[in-house]
Structure formats: C-alpha cells, structure tokens
Enzyme design. Structure first.
Site, PDB file in Angstrom:
ATOM      1  N   GLU A  64     -13.749  -6.194  -0.861  1.00 46.48           N
ATOM      2  CA  GLU A  64     -14.176  -5.915  -2.236  1.00 46.48           C
ATOM      3  C   GLU A  64     -15.080  -7.014  -2.786  1.00 46.48           C
ATOM      4  O   GLU A  64     -14.924  -8.187  -2.439  1.00 46.48           O
ATOM      5  CB  GLU A  64     -12.940  -5.822  -3.143  1.00 46.48           C
ATOM      6  N   ASP A 235      -2.273  -2.503  -5.446  1.00 47.58           N
ATOM      7  CA  ASP A 235      -3.607  -2.886  -5.937  1.00 47.58           C
ATOM      8  C   ASP A 235      -4.734  -2.182  -5.189  1.00 47.58           C
ATOM      9  O   ASP A 235      -5.852  -2.680  -5.147  1.00 47.58           O
ATOM     10  CB  ASP A 235      -3.772  -4.414  -5.878  1.00 47.58           C
TER      11      ASP A 235
HETATM   12  P1  NAD Z   1       1.748 -11.200   2.551  1.00 45.46           P
HETATM   13  O1  NAD Z   1       1.393 -10.207   3.613  1.00 45.46           O
HETATM   14  O2  NAD Z   1       1.609 -12.653   2.855  1.00 45.46           O
HETATM   15  O3  NAD Z   1       3.263 -10.961   2.053  1.00 45.46           O
HETATM   16  C1  NAD Z   1       3.781  -9.710   1.766  1.00 45.46           C
HETATM   17  C2  NAD Z   1       5.280  -9.729   2.047  1.00 45.46           C
HETATM   18  O4  NAD Z   1       5.830  -8.465   1.650  1.00 45.46           O
HETATM   19  C3  NAD Z   1       5.619  -9.916   3.536  1.00 45.46           C
HETATM   20  O5  NAD Z   1       6.459 -11.026   3.693  1.00 45.46           O
HETATM   21  C4  NAD Z   1       6.337  -8.598   3.901  1.00 45.46           C
HETATM   22  O6  NAD Z   1       7.380  -8.782   4.847  1.00 45.46           O
HETATM   23  C5  NAD Z   1       6.885  -8.178   2.542  1.00 45.46           C
HETATM   24  N1  NAD Z   1       7.227  -6.761   2.423  1.00 45.46           N
HETATM   25  C6  NAD Z   1       6.556  -5.668   2.901  1.00 45.46           C
HETATM   26  N2  NAD Z   1       7.211  -4.535   2.568  1.00 45.46           N
HETATM   27  C7  NAD Z   1       8.309  -4.929   1.867  1.00 45.46           C
HETATM   28  C8  NAD Z   1       9.384  -4.209   1.242  1.00 45.46           C
HETATM   29  N3  NAD Z   1       9.445  -2.882   1.289  1.00 45.46           N
HETATM   30  N4  NAD Z   1      10.333  -4.918   0.587  1.00 45.46           N
HETATM   31  C9  NAD Z   1      10.291  -6.274   0.531  1.00 45.46           C
HETATM   32  N5  NAD Z   1       9.306  -7.010   1.127  1.00 45.46           N
HETATM   33  C10 NAD Z   1       8.331  -6.333   1.779  1.00 45.46           C
HETATM   34  O7  NAD Z   1       0.858 -10.796   1.287  1.00 45.46           O
HETATM   35  P2  NAD Z   1       0.462 -11.702   0.029  1.00 45.46           P
HETATM   36  O8  NAD Z   1      -0.800 -12.439   0.286  1.00 45.46           O
HETATM   37  O9  NAD Z   1       1.676 -12.458  -0.441  1.00 45.46           O
HETATM   38  O10 NAD Z   1       0.106 -10.545  -1.012  1.00 45.46           O
HETATM   39  C11 NAD Z   1       1.134  -9.710  -1.516  1.00 45.46           C
HETATM   40  C12 NAD Z   1       0.531  -8.520  -2.189  1.00 45.46           C
HETATM   41  O11 NAD Z   1      -0.140  -8.919  -3.385  1.00 45.46           O
HETATM   42  C13 NAD Z   1      -0.519  -7.800  -1.351  1.00 45.46           C
HETATM   43  O12 NAD Z   1      -0.283  -6.413  -1.450  1.00 45.46           O
HETATM   44  C14 NAD Z   1      -1.840  -8.176  -1.984  1.00 45.46           C
HETATM   45  O13 NAD Z   1      -2.817  -7.171  -1.813  1.00 45.46           O
HETATM   46  C15 NAD Z   1      -1.425  -8.306  -3.436  1.00 45.46           C
HETATM   47  N6  NAD Z   1      -2.255  -9.173  -4.262  1.00 45.46           N
HETATM   48  C16 NAD Z   1      -2.485  -8.773  -5.542  1.00 45.46           C
HETATM   49  C17 NAD Z   1      -3.227  -9.574  -6.386  1.00 45.46           C
HETATM   50  C18 NAD Z   1      -3.424  -9.164  -7.805  1.00 45.46           C
HETATM   51  O14 NAD Z   1      -4.205  -9.791  -8.528  1.00 45.46           O
HETATM   52  N7  NAD Z   1      -2.732  -8.152  -8.283  1.00 45.46           N
HETATM   53  C19 NAD Z   1      -3.792 -10.778  -5.925  1.00 45.46           C
HETATM   54  C20 NAD Z   1      -3.516 -11.173  -4.617  1.00 45.46           C
HETATM   55  C21 NAD Z   1      -2.733 -10.363  -3.790  1.00 45.46           C
END
Ligand code: NAD
Length: 351
Positions: A64, A235
């Site tokens: 993006e 997101d």
């Molecule tokens: P990451 O992959 O490092 O961590 C995600 C974690 O979620 C992993 O440890 C995984 O095991 C766990 N997980 C997956 N399914 C699960 C479930 N059903 N129950 C509990 N845990 C579960 O990702 P990250 O970098 O920490 O990012 C997390 C999320 O936040 C991503 O989806 C990313 O796109 C989003 N994000 C959003 C914003 C925003 O501004 N809203 C900004 C950055 C990241």
C-alpha cells in the site's frame, strides 16, 4: 565529480538510527510525544488532503501507498501486510516513508518506518483510548502477541496508565516472547491460555492478530458492557477480527470512514451503518464516551495522517543530531536545465 548542494541532500533515518533515536528519547517518552503529534494533526484534520490508501492486493498480502499533505508538507508511506511472512522468518509489516516540501517538491526526509509504524500505531491507539476508554482503566487484554504487541502494551501504560496486561496468542511462543520483552517494563504480565481468560477483568481489549480471513477473535458473548475495544488487526478487505454482533452493540469510532468502510471491521456492516469520526471527538465537537456501560470500539486501520505526524515528530528531532545520513537522492546540476551536461561531466570524472 560535482558535489550535490546541501539543499539537494536528503536526510535518511536508517533502522539503526531510528532505534538509537527511540533509546535516546526513551520508548515511553517517545510514545507520549508521538501521541501528542498525532492528536495535534487530528485537531487540524480538515486541512489535510485525504484519500483511502492505494492498495495492491495479492493472494498472500497487500502492498500500500499512504499519501497526505497539510498544504506545506507532503508525506507518504510504503507499507506491506503479509500474514504468512512470519512462517518464513520475515515481518508481517514493513514500511518506509518520506516527507517533501510542497513549495519545491523536494524530499526533506526519508525514513525507515517498520519500527516507526509500530510506535505510531501504538501511540494512536493509546491516544484514542485516552478519549474513549473507561476512566481509571488499569487492565488490558492483549490478544495477538506478535510484533506490535509490546508497543501496544507500553503505549497504553505510558498514555492511559494501565498497570496489567493479560496476554493471549494461539502460538504460546509469541506470548512467551511478549512476556519476556515486557518483563522489566513495570507492567504486571499475566499469560493466558484462552481469549476468554485474557479478557477477565479487562476494561480495555486490544485485538492485534494477523490472519488473511474473516476471523473471530472475539465472539459476542465475550464482550461485556463498558469496555473499550482497540481493534488493530482487521485492516484489509476480507481480514477482520470481531463478530458482527459486537459491532452492532458498540459505538464505533474510525479514522477516515471512506478507508475504514473498505478495510476495517465495519466492512461487515451495511455501508450506511453510523460511525463517529475520531477527529471530531478529538477536536471536541462530538462526545466520545457518554456512559459507563457503553461499549466503545476503535476500528483502527491506520491512516496516512498518523504516518505524517510520526515523520514530522522524527524530523523535528534530527536537527543537530548524528541520527541520520545525508542521501544523494536528487540530481542537482549547477544549471538546472543542464541535466545532460552534468551526466557528460560525470563520464569524464569516472573515466
Ligand atoms: P504478527 O504476525 O507479528 O503477529 C500477529 C500474531 O497474531 C501472531 O503471533 C499470531 O500467532 C497471532 N494470531 C493469529 N491468529 C490468532 C488468533 N485467532 N488468536 C490469537 N492470536 C492469533 O503481526 P503484527 O505485526 O503484530 O501485526 C498484527 C496485526 O496488526 C496485523 O494484522 C497487521 O496488519 C495489523 N496492523 C494494523 C495497523 C493499524 O494501524 N491498524 C498497523 C500495523 C499493523
């Protein structure tokens, strides 16, 4: 070879220098500073150019571009989201970003934004929770203990005053990692075996999971009245975390409705389902939390203005520091029309 003039050199903040900057300021102090910058820019929301981010989707993830401008400074971030990356030892989210002077179009800052995005996302979540969470909230459930989770926990401590985080992840190794990293933070850490256990006694619930599907991290019966939900992981189109019934019981607050309706939890609702724009709460023109039993939901997707604020914060801290490199990014011939002449002279210089 001709040397670029100072005005053509672009300060570049590497990952290494970003980490030095954060340690120099202190993680929690910088989270507070970022929250103040994001809040200040939300207050002047109407000034900004706003557009939903430009997304290129693939089976595995999304890439993006997130642009905005306040009329004086232009900014954009490049960011990806690839939930399967962690299996290959790669980050789910990586990013870099740029600020430019609107008057000349010349870039004035290029920066890593993988670490900075984690900081700005957490700072924004906590700034929003400061407006919406129940007063005196001390306990947060942190569901999804990946890359963002420590940042989220520390921002809620530094900005909202929580003292306890209850961790849950489907992968217990992620929970162990998060607990280890937060051990010296002053937060009380509780490792939980189920999402139900993690929300016990929590006034704040953060969902921060990564899965490219309509997931149900929270079911309707798990969410009691009066809580604030900080939903971070939904997101992208087809990527959500909350049961639709929760959305219908909540007052929903969003960054930029045009983008959130495509990417956020509310993609599961009718396109005219009422939502409140956060900038209006922050500017004081509409109320945030109105009662103790109201469920407030921040349907976070991440908006360009937050990245702009974060880059602005970094830029303001670089003057007089050694936390950047000058990049020879822009061609800068002595005679602006003699770009080719500069190229010809370079051949002589490099022969
Ligand atoms: P990451 O992959 O490092 O961590 C995600 C974690 O979620 C992993 O440890 C995984 O095991 C766990 N997980 C997956 N399914 C699960 C479930 N059903 N129950 C509990 N845990 C579960 O990702 P990250 O970098 O920490 O990012 C997390 C999320 O936040 C991503 O989806 C990313 O796109 C989003 N994000 C959003 C914003 C925003 O501004 N809203 C900004 C950055 C990241």
């Amino acid at each position: 070879m001709s040397k670029p003039s100072d005005k053509a050199l672009v300060p570049f903040v590497s990952v290494d220098n970003m980490m030095r900057l954060i340690h120099h300021i202190g993680v929690e102090e910088m989270l507070r500073g970022l929250a103040d910058y994001v809040e200040a820019d939300f207050k002047r929301w109407e000034l900004f150019d706003k557009t939903p981010r430009v997304a290129s989707h693939s089976a595995e993830g999304v890439i993006e571009l997130m642009p905005t401008s306040d009329g004086e400074v232009y900014g954009f971030k490049y960011v990806n989201g690839h939930p399967k990356n962690t299996r290959d030892g790669l980050q789910t989210v990586t990013a870099f970003g740029l600020l430019a002077d609107v008057g000349t179009g010349y870039p004035v800052l290029l920066s890593e934004m993988t670490v900075l995005t984690a900081m700005r996302t957490a700072a924004t979540s906590a700034m929003v929770a400061r407006h919406l969470a129940p007063k005196g909230a001390k306990v947060m459930a942190m569901i999804g203990n990946g890359a963002q989770s420590e940042f989220q926990s520390l921002a809620m401590k530094a900005i909202c005053g929580i003292d306890t985080v209850r961790l849950y992840d489907t992968d217990s190794a992620a929970t162990e990692k998060c607990a280890r990293n937060l051990a010296g933070s002053g937060l009380k850490i509780v490792k939980c075996k189920s999402p139900e256990e993690s929300i016990e006694g929590a006034q704040l619930i953060t969902t921060c999971t990564a899965d490219k599907q309509y997931a149900t991290i929270l079911t309707d019966n798990m969410v009691g009245s009066g809580v604030h939900i900080n939903a971070i992981g939904g997101d992208c189109p087809g990527k959500t975390e909350l049961a639709p019934a929760i959305l219908k019981r909540s007052d929903i607050f969003v960054e930029f409705p045009e983008q959130t309706r495509i990417e956020g939890e509310i993609q599961q609702l009718e396109p005219d389902h009422p939502v409140t724009e956060l900038w209006q709460v922050i500017a004081g023109t509409v109320p945030g939390r109105k009662s103790d039993d109201q469920i407030t939901l921040f349907d976070s997707v991440g908006f360009a203005i937050e990245d702009f604020s974060a880059l602005r914060y970094v830029r303001d801290r670089l003057a007089g520091s050694d936390l950047y490199l000058d990049l020879d990014l822009l061609a800068d011939p002595d005679d602006p029309r003699d770009l080719f002449g500069m190229l010809l002279r370079a051949e002589g210089d490099t022969a």
